[in-house]
Design a protein around this motif. Structure first.
Motif, PDB file in Angstrom:
ATOM      1  N   ALA A 160      32.405  35.334  50.776  1.00  0.00           N
ATOM      2  CA  ALA A 160      31.441  35.101  49.700  1.00  0.00           C
ATOM      3  C   ALA A 160      30.334  36.147  49.739  1.00  0.00           C
ATOM      4  O   ALA A 160      29.927  36.689  48.704  1.00  0.00           O
ATOM      5  N   PHE A 170      33.248  38.434  37.792  1.00  0.00           N
ATOM      6  CA  PHE A 170      32.890  37.264  38.590  1.00  0.00           C
ATOM      7  C   PHE A 170      31.570  36.673  38.069  1.00  0.00           C
ATOM      8  O   PHE A 170      30.610  37.396  37.799  1.00  0.00           O
ATOM      9  N   VAL A 210      30.170  33.153  43.238  1.00  0.00           N
ATOM     10  CA  VAL A 210      31.039  33.037  44.414  1.00  0.00           C
ATOM     11  C   VAL A 210      30.301  32.222  45.464  1.00  0.00           C
ATOM     12  O   VAL A 210      29.163  32.538  45.837  1.00  0.00           O
ATOM     13  N   ILE A 230      35.597  31.036  43.698  1.00  0.00           N
ATOM     14  CA  ILE A 230      35.192  32.122  42.806  1.00  0.00           C
ATOM     15  C   ILE A 230      35.267  31.619  41.370  1.00  0.00           C
ATOM     16  O   ILE A 230      36.329  31.190  40.905  1.00  0.00           O
TER      17      ILE A 230
END
Length: 624
Positions: A138, A161, A164, A174
């Motif tokens: 992460a 993304f 996370v 995620i």
């Protein structure tokens, strides 16, 4: 819940060079004129003579390390070392490239495909004894999402993304903004948070101090000397099993012929060239005592890249690329004035396949070739006509000039250590000279600085393609352009095309393999028509090793694959010392793929195929 998805169709960063005969092109068989890098420690041969109990595998490389930071590394040698030092969430099976567990043992997605949950293995430890957890993964991804320096090499993987998190040591979650087809192919090294959170500037930290470097891969970095060597020791606690060699050393040779000579003498165990051996070097090693030559289809393409005009994401122009190359007709004319058949036959001498699309034929599902109507076949007459249409006509002296009366002269960046660049440069001077175009071949040790500065017209380029094509497609998007002029960036050669970007976004969000492959092919077609990237050849991986030092080693893929520059660590992790070679080592774990070597099934492709092994260029030299 998936632990091993179905095999992915084949599709890698990373470059190569050879040479040949014929008038102007016969002059580059030798790779350089400088003495190789300083030896590090005793060679395998010397270690045996001294009675050492440590087994050392020494790999001769013709490429220097750009960075040992996985956030910055782009050259094949550097990214290959990162794969040995750090685990990825997933890996590629050596037999057929399908996705298999890495640091993650399993993964699943939500019905919307917007949330992915990974189960992190409990048997992976950092070399300082701490447990590798989901928090490390992460932190790695979050750092890339928030720090431009950390996103230098692999930022494209996290640009979509949203969030996370690590809700527990064995769970990584995620969340995505949009569906992303690369979630089982995130080629990002996971680093230890407790070490890397101390870094203040990721754009400058090269991870080359405080040895040994903390990692959780099959090898631990123990020593490094710039332009000389990288030394790693086996990680006896690696969860997949300890490597069979106790130590691996990557030794840099600026002179490729010197590296081949070192192999003959037993001073090195393996040589791949830059990244492949020239036809003459390979021929000289065929039949030599205790030496095996591996000649197989590679994962690289070898291309001619055009500078379309360097600019930042905000549109600020910089560099001094020739303005004529902003004209698509001029680029296409140059395309038609390159005899790819001659490149394969006379330079690679059959150890390559003629170039077409951006993805090598080794990756069949994504391999694209132009139709007969679309193809820019070698046709100097048509090339001349296109130049006439573009306003560059021949004067009385036979020289192409523009409306301003200035002659049409270009520069091309050439890697000084690459005999292929030099040989093909001579051919280009002949072919384009017949059209009335001048060409200066600038061969230098460091092509990175002028490349990132946009101070070039054309350049020899090449990348190793991964089983998933996302990375090599992403480097031609507008998002890959630099934020500031002349700074390191993900872009390959400043391409920014709206239609290409639209197709890139669509393929990234497409989970259906066939539909995604079609979109990737449309991107290749667009790239081809624009004329920015002229893929001249798909070189073979031509490499050699000593059978009296290496008993067996894994190729990737199993059916006639390469050893150096793999999508994984299989070759060096599986390599077994020959009996009596530096004492041998205990450790191990079963290997996957085909083992080639003394006493093992030998897989050698002797005919035409491909030839590289890196992501190439490093802009500087070679990205993987």
């Amino acid at each position: 819940m998936v632990t091993s998805p179905p095999p992915r169709p084949a599709r890698p960063r990373g470059g190569l060079r050879l040479l040949l005969t014929s008038g102007a092109a016969a002059l580059a068989l030798a790779a350089g004129s400088v003495v190789p890098g300083n030896p590090v420690g005793p060679s395998a041969q010397e270690a045996r003579a001294a009675g050492s109990d440590t087994s050392t595998l020494t790999v001769a490389v013709a490429q220097s390390v750009d960075s040992l930071s996985p956030f910055l590394a782009q050259r094949l040698v550097s990214t290959s070392i990162s794969r040995l030092m750090y685990d990825f969430l997933t890996n590629y099976d050596a037999k057929d490239n399908h996705t298999i567990p890495g640091l993650a043992t399993a993964w699943e997605s939500s019905q919307s495909k917007l949330t992915w949950t990974y189960t992190i293995r409990s048997d992976s430890k950092w070399s300082d004894g701490q447990q590798a957890t989901a928090e490390d993964a992460a932190w790695t991804f979050n750092t890339m999402m928030t720090d431009e320096g950390a996103a230098t090499s692999n930022g494209s993987f996290v640009s979509n993304f949203k969030k996370v998190t690590a809700p527990s040591p064995d769970k990584l979650v995620i969340e995505l903004k949009k569906p992303q087809a690369t979630m089982t192919a995130l080629d990002v090294p996971i680093v230890p948070k407790h070490i890397w959170e101390k870094v203040s500037d990721f754009s400058k930290f090269n991870n080359d101090k405080d040895f040994p470097i903390v990692g959780n891969g099959p090898f631990i970095l123990t020593d490094y000397k710039v332009d000389s060597y990288v030394k790693l020791k086996a990680n006896k606690d690696f969860w997949r099993g300890a490597p069979k060699f106790d130590e691996i050393v990557f030794r840099y040779y600026k002179d490729q012929d010197a590296a081949v000579a070192a192999l003959r003498k037993g001073e090195v165990s393996f040589v791949a060239g830059s990244p492949s051996l020239t036809p003459a070097q390979a021929a000289s090693l065929q039949g030599a005592d205790n030496i095996k030559v591996n000649d197989a289809p590679g994962r690289r393409f070898y291309a001619l890249a055009v500078n379309p005009g360097a600019r930042t994401k905000a549109g600020e122009k910089f560099g001094d690329g020739h303005p004529a190359l902003r004209d698509q007709k001029v680029r296409q004319a140059l395309f038609m004035a390159v005899d790819r058949g001659a490149v394969v036959d006379k330079v690679f001498q059959g150890h390559a396949v003629e170039g077409e699309g951006y993805i090598p034929p080794r990756f069949g599902a994504y391999f694209w070739k132009p139709s007969a109507e679309q193809k820019f076949a070698y046709d100097p007459a048509k090339a001349g006509a296109l130049l006439d249409e573009a306003g560059y006509r021949k004067n009385a002296a036979g020289k192409r000039t523009g409306k301003d009366g200035k002659p049409l002269d270009f520069r091309i960046l050439c890697h000084a250590t690459d005999p292929n660049d030099k040989a093909i440069g001579k051919y280009l001077q002949e072919w384009w000279g017949d059209l009335g175009i001048g060409l200066k071949v600038d061969c230098m040790d460091n092509v990175s600085d002028p490349w990132f500065a946009g101070e070039y017209d054309l350049a020899f380029d090449g990348w190793s393609v991964n089983p998933d094509p996302d990375f090599v497609m992403s480097i031609h998007t507008c998002a890959a352009l630099p934020t500031k002029a002349k700074e390191t960036a993900a872009t390959d050669d400043f391409i920014c095309d709206e239609r290409y970007d639209e197709l890139y976004a669509k393929q990234l969000a497409e989970y259906d393999p066939a539909k995604r492959a079609d979109l990737v092919k449309q991107m290749e077609s667009r790239l081809y028509d624009l004329g920015y990237m002229n893929v001249m050849a798909y070189p073979n991986a031509v490499e050699a090793y000593r059978t009296d030092q290496i008993e067996s080693i894994t190729t990737m893929p199993a059916d006639a694959g390469n050893i150096y520059g793999q999508d994984g660590y299989w070759s060096w992790w599986s390599a077994a010392p020959a009996a009596g070679a530096s004492g041998g080592s205990s450790g191990g774990g079963s290997s996957t793929g085909v083992l080639i070597g003394a006493g093992a099934a030998v897989v050698v492709l002797a005919g035409g195929g491909l030839l590289f092994a890196m992501r190439r260029r490093s802009t500087a030299e070679d990205r993987e």
